[in-house]
Design a protein around this motif. Structure first.
Motif, short mmCIF file in Angstrom:
data_model
loop_
_atom_site.label_atom_id
_atom_site.label_comp_id
_atom_site.label_asym_id
_atom_site.label_seq_id
_atom_site.Cartn_x
_atom_site.Cartn_y
_atom_site.Cartn_z
N SER A 89 -6.74 8.84 -11.72
CA SER A 89 -7.82 8.52 -10.82
C SER A 89 -9.05 8.42 -11.85
N SER A 109 -11.95 8.48 -9.68
CA SER A 109 -12.62 9.15 -8.98
C SER A 109 -12.16 10.59 -8.87
N GLY A 110 -13.57 11.51 -8.51
CA GLY A 110 -13.12 12.64 -8.58
C GLY A 110 -12.53 13.49 -7.59
N GLU A 111 -12.08 12.58 -6.56
CA GLU A 111 -11.36 13.16 -5.29
C GLU A 111 -10.01 13.63 -5.66
N SER A 153 -4.01 13.06 -8.28
CA SER A 153 -4.91 12.37 -9.40
C SER A 153 -4.15 11.07 -9.95
N LYS A 200 -13.08 16.26 -13.25
CA LYS A 200 -13.47 16.08 -11.90
C LYS A 200 -15.09 16.09 -11.89
N LYS A 201 -15.58 17.18 -12.25
CA LYS A 201 -17.23 17.24 -12.03
C LYS A 201 -17.90 16.00 -12.98
N SER A 235 -17.13 12.91 -10.25
CA SER A 235 -17.85 13.24 -9.04
C SER A 235 -19.28 12.86 -9.28
N GLU A 249 -22.76 5.12 -8.42
CA GLU A 249 -21.66 4.12 -8.22
C GLU A 249 -21.32 2.90 -9.12
#
Lengths: 203, 203
Positions: A12, A14-16, A26, A88-89, A92, A96
């Protein structure tokens, strides 16, 4: 400086993702986090002469490069959840669009990009590709402790990336007779380089 | 068979730890879980000729031995949270008293006990102690792929355990010039043994 680049086909950007179900949510970022540990951490210390770049090709439309610099990274802990939280931090908090590397946390940089963007930094340097069919690392001349080492994830290295690396003159190396997790390949590579190039501090 | 024994000075012998804060709540069981991965898992496979015994000296009044047998273990996944959950369930399901090894999940056995109980199984076998001051593993004769390999955790090996191992004739080995995480020591040891003893299956 030893530079590791690990290509995450599905990891991933992205941090989502969920810390409670990291492997599925992930895109197997967990395997790459374990590579961060193996590449950067010693017992009670950080390898200051190492950088690791994770190529995150999953989830987002645009792949991203996440780089951890041992020289300036802080708060690196060996357990997977702590590393996942740090990544993740970072992901996130990212804007963009990130056309160039930007340091978002101490020693952790992020940018939009893929393997060609990493290769644009390597002019004149020695490139190595870790590969089960490569030459035995113990038999190879490794002229200095310097170099870029490229590795695949649990799915191996895709043919396009491999061809690109070979066009850039990457030498294929293998670390032993079995098919291992990428983090173990990093540990065995460090083991060989440490034996050849580690100089103990004067007493 | 390669047998690894990792002595966890503070690692929890009780299942009462939190998956959300493993390092603190489990007495650094996380470091031992990473050793399980390094000892037992290949890329997409399990090392069937390996067993790992964790000596869990923390939390409970009585230390416990948790053993994972590669030959019969199921559902071993490489990520730390999955391994933590597996160990947590095993420890939580255990009866209060376990004088002998009992298989509580496929390939996972538990008993009350400490290092002397492990040593009572080793009669006639080759014992090795992984130690930064030991002889270089690459220069040592390792007569077979068999043996018991004893390792400390992130705090090293306590003097009592070390003395006991030496009285049992354990040979000290080191894997390289730097002080590494126990899991990396296991990977480097596997690397050397694989090179010497791995026999590819006939084509």
């Amino acid at each position: 400086m030893r530079r590791f680049v690990i290509i995450g086909q599905t990891a991933s950007a992205s941090g989502e993702f969920s810390l409670e179900d990291l492997p599925s949510s992930s895109g197997r970022l967990d395997a790459l986090l374990r590579c961060l540990r193996a590449a950067l951490l010693l017992s009670h210390g950080v390898r200051r002469d190492v950088s690791v770049t994770l190529v995150l090709r999953g989830v987002l439309a645009t792949p991203r490069l996440l780089r951890v610099n041992g020289a300036s990274a802080k708060f690196l802990r060996p357990d997977e959840r702590s590393l996942a939280l740090l990544v993740k931090k970072t992901l996130s908090a990212a804007p963009e669009s990130l056309p160039h590397f930007q340091e978002l946390r101490p020693g952790i940089e992020l940018r939009d990009g893929d393997l060609p963007d990493v290769l644009s930094e390597t002019a004149g340097a020695k490139l190595y590709l870790l590969d089960e069919a490569g030459a035995d690392v113990r038999e190879q001349t490794l002229p200095t402790d310097d170099g870029w080492f490229f590795l695949g994830d649990h799915t191996g290295l895709d043919v396009v990336s491999r061809a690109l690396l070979e066009r850039h003159g990457a030498v294929s190396l293998c670390v032993g007779p079995l098919s291992l997790h990428t983090e173990d390949v990093i540990t065995l590579l460090h083991g060989e380089l440490d034996r050849r190039f580690f100089v103990p501090a004067p007493a």
